[in-house]
Motif scaffolding. Structure first.
Motif, PDB file in Angstrom:
ATOM      1  N   ARG A  51       0.826  -1.213   0.000  1.00  0.00           N
ATOM      2  CA  ARG A  51       0.000   0.000   0.000  1.00  0.00           C
ATOM      3  C   ARG A  51       0.859   1.262   0.000  1.00  0.00           C
ATOM      4  NH1 ARG A  51      -5.622  -0.205   1.223  1.00  0.00           N
ATOM      5  NH2 ARG A  51      -6.282  -2.236   0.428  1.00  0.00           N
ATOM      6  N   ILE A  52       1.913   1.264   0.825  1.00  0.00           N
ATOM      7  CA  ILE A  52       2.778   2.444   0.887  1.00  0.00           C
ATOM      8  C   ILE A  52       3.466   2.642  -0.456  1.00  0.00           C
ATOM      9  CG2 ILE A  52       4.858   3.415   1.953  1.00  0.00           C
ATOM     10  CD1 ILE A  52       2.273   3.559   3.689  1.00  0.00           C
ATOM     11  N   LEU A  53       3.967   1.550  -1.027  1.00  0.00           N
ATOM     12  CA  LEU A  53       4.662   1.648  -2.309  1.00  0.00           C
ATOM     13  C   LEU A  53       3.731   2.170  -3.399  1.00  0.00           C
ATOM     14  CD1 LEU A  53       7.061   1.302  -4.150  1.00  0.00           C
ATOM     15  CD2 LEU A  53       6.513  -1.137  -4.319  1.00  0.00           C
ATOM     16  N   THR A  54       2.549   1.621  -3.505  1.00  0.00           N
ATOM     17  CA  THR A  54       1.599   2.073  -4.530  1.00  0.00           C
ATOM     18  C   THR A  54       1.234   3.538  -4.339  1.00  0.00           C
ATOM     19  OG1 THR A  54       0.707  -0.152  -4.845  1.00  0.00           O
ATOM     20  CG2 THR A  54      -0.707   1.693  -5.524  1.00  0.00           C
ATOM     21  N   ALA A  55       0.955   3.937  -3.100  1.00  0.00           N
ATOM     22  CA  ALA A  55       0.590   5.333  -2.832  1.00  0.00           C
ATOM     23  C   ALA A  55       1.756   6.273  -3.126  1.00  0.00           C
ATOM     24  CB  ALA A  55       0.136   5.482  -1.377  1.00  0.00           C
ATOM     25  N   LEU A  56       2.966   5.848  -2.811  1.00  0.00           N
ATOM     26  CA  LEU A  56       4.144   6.673  -3.087  1.00  0.00           C
ATOM     27  C   LEU A  56       4.376   6.806  -4.595  1.00  0.00           C
ATOM     28  CD1 LEU A  56       6.305   8.234  -1.538  1.00  0.00           C
ATOM     29  CD2 LEU A  56       7.669   6.137  -1.483  1.00  0.00           C
ATOM     30  N   GLU A  85      17.018  -4.462  -7.474  1.00  0.00           N
ATOM     31  CA  GLU A  85      15.679  -4.048  -7.897  1.00  0.00           C
ATOM     32  C   GLU A  85      15.061  -3.194  -6.798  1.00  0.00           C
ATOM     33  OE1 GLU A  85      11.551  -6.263  -7.952  1.00  0.00           O
ATOM     34  OE2 GLU A  85      12.782  -6.953  -9.632  1.00  0.00           O
ATOM     35  N   PRO A  86      15.166  -1.873  -6.909  1.00  0.00           N
ATOM     36  CA  PRO A  86      14.545  -1.017  -5.892  1.00  0.00           C
ATOM     37  C   PRO A  86      13.019  -1.070  -6.003  1.00  0.00           C
ATOM     38  CG  PRO A  86      15.363   0.316  -7.689  1.00  0.00           C
ATOM     39  CD  PRO A  86      15.814  -1.094  -7.967  1.00  0.00           C
ATOM     40  N   ASP A  87      12.376  -0.692  -4.918  1.00  0.00           N
ATOM     41  CA  ASP A  87      10.914  -0.656  -4.935  1.00  0.00           C
ATOM     42  C   ASP A  87      10.408   0.410  -5.901  1.00  0.00           C
ATOM     43  OD1 ASP A  87      10.344  -2.721  -3.067  1.00  0.00           O
ATOM     44  OD2 ASP A  87      10.903  -1.381  -1.440  1.00  0.00           O
ATOM     45  N   LEU A  88      11.110   1.535  -5.963  1.00  0.00           N
ATOM     46  CA  LEU A  88      10.654   2.669  -6.780  1.00  0.00           C
ATOM     47  C   LEU A  88      11.882   3.401  -7.311  1.00  0.00           C
ATOM     48  CD1 LEU A  88       8.105   5.304  -5.592  1.00  0.00           C
ATOM     49  CD2 LEU A  88      10.364   6.008  -6.278  1.00  0.00           C
ATOM     50  N   ILE A 182       4.548  15.571  -0.163  1.00  0.00           N
ATOM     51  CA  ILE A 182       3.706  14.391   0.043  1.00  0.00           C
ATOM     52  C   ILE A 182       3.238  14.353   1.491  1.00  0.00           C
ATOM     53  CG2 ILE A 182       3.619  11.865   0.006  1.00  0.00           C
ATOM     54  CD1 ILE A 182       5.846  11.939  -2.109  1.00  0.00           C
ATOM     55  N   ASP A 183       1.937  14.248   1.672  1.00  0.00           N
ATOM     56  CA  ASP A 183       1.348  14.025   2.995  1.00  0.00           C
ATOM     57  C   ASP A 183       1.556  12.543   3.299  1.00  0.00           C
ATOM     58  OD1 ASP A 183      -0.210  13.578   5.236  1.00  0.00           O
ATOM     59  OD2 ASP A 183      -2.030  14.475   4.399  1.00  0.00           O
ATOM     60  N   LEU A 184       2.541  12.222   4.118  1.00  0.00           N
ATOM     61  CA  LEU A 184       2.878  10.832   4.393  1.00  0.00           C
ATOM     62  C   LEU A 184       1.767  10.092   5.124  1.00  0.00           C
ATOM     63  CD1 LEU A 184       6.631  11.288   5.361  1.00  0.00           C
ATOM     64  CD2 LEU A 184       5.699  10.446   3.201  1.00  0.00           C
ATOM     65  N   THR A 185       1.010  10.814   5.968  1.00  0.00           N
ATOM     66  CA  THR A 185      -0.075  10.140   6.694  1.00  0.00           C
ATOM     67  C   THR A 185      -1.180   9.714   5.732  1.00  0.00           C
ATOM     68  OG1 THR A 185      -1.198  12.222   7.210  1.00  0.00           O
ATOM     69  CG2 THR A 185       0.408  11.403   8.817  1.00  0.00           C
ATOM     70  N   ALA A 186      -1.307  10.412   4.600  1.00  0.00           N
ATOM     71  CA  ALA A 186      -2.333  10.060   3.620  1.00  0.00           C
ATOM     72  C   ALA A 186      -1.956   8.799   2.839  1.00  0.00           C
ATOM     73  CB  ALA A 186      -2.566  11.212   2.660  1.00  0.00           C
ATOM     74  N   LEU A 187      -0.705   8.353   2.931  1.00  0.00           N
ATOM     75  CA  LEU A 187      -0.289   7.135   2.236  1.00  0.00           C
ATOM     76  C   LEU A 187      -0.843   5.883   2.919  1.00  0.00           C
ATOM     77  CD1 LEU A 187       3.487   7.871   1.501  1.00  0.00           C
ATOM     78  CD2 LEU A 187       1.502   8.366   0.053  1.00  0.00           C
TER      79      LEU A 187
END
Length: 193
Positions: A51-56, A85-88, A182-187
């Protein structure tokens, strides 16, 4: 004990090289090469990581300027024995549907969302290798009380080492590698600041 599958045997006495990854169709997805050794993602990913990766990825894609692409889970050929292979990653290379890797000169930013099985590699090994390869920016995303915390690093070119530029909680603001807010809490699903 079962026999090692034939595809897992290195093709030469010196072991594996970066270009060998393109010729291993039997290898699990998310196979990396670190110092000539194959590294597999063996444990299942936690939902928080995905979820964090997709939102980021989505947040950075919305903010990336023209000519910058945001990719997830693509390898970078750092040298002949390293292809992590990094996540992003943020890249200046144009989209090519058949691409299997990027080179460091095409990468502006690499980010890793830390998982228990990758923590040591993300915090130490990849931190050093990405810097030595000349990648300008590296983010390590950690979980702290259920919230994402971004540890941001920038390359000090003369030393080819990263310098910490900030630890971001709740909000990430940075003018580099491009203006980012980026609002990190919104991730985190179900949480909004």
């Amino acid at each position: 004990m079962t026999a090692v599958p034939e595809w897992m045997r290195p093709p030469r006495a010196e072991g594996w090289f970066a270009d060998d990854l393109d010729h291993l169709p039997e290898a699990p997805s998310h196979t990396e090469l670190i110092d000539g050794a194959l590294v597999f993602m063996m444990s299942p990913q936690r939902a928080w990581h995905g979820r964090i990766l997709t939102a980021l990825v989505n947040a950075l894609t919305e903010q990336a300027p023209a000519g910058v692409e945001i990719e997830r889970e693509m390898t970078i050929r750092l040298d002949e024995r390293n292809r992590p292979e990094p996540d992003l990653l943020a890249t200046t290379a144009p989209f090519q549907p058949d691409r299997t890797l990027y080179t460091p000169d095409q990468v502006l930013l690499v980010a890793e969302v830390v998982s228990p099985e990758s923590a040591e590699r993300d915090r130490t090994v990849k931190l050093r290798k990405y810097a030595e390869a000349g990648i300008a920016h590296y983010w390590i995303v950690e979980e702290e009380d259920g919230e994402p915390v971004v540890h941001a690093y920038e390359l000090d070119r003369p030393t080819r080492a990263y310098v910490a530029t900030g630890i971001h909680r709740r909000e990430l603001r940075s003018p580099v590698p491009f203006p980012v807010r980026i609002d990190l809490t919104a991730l985190v699903p179900g949480r909004r600041s």
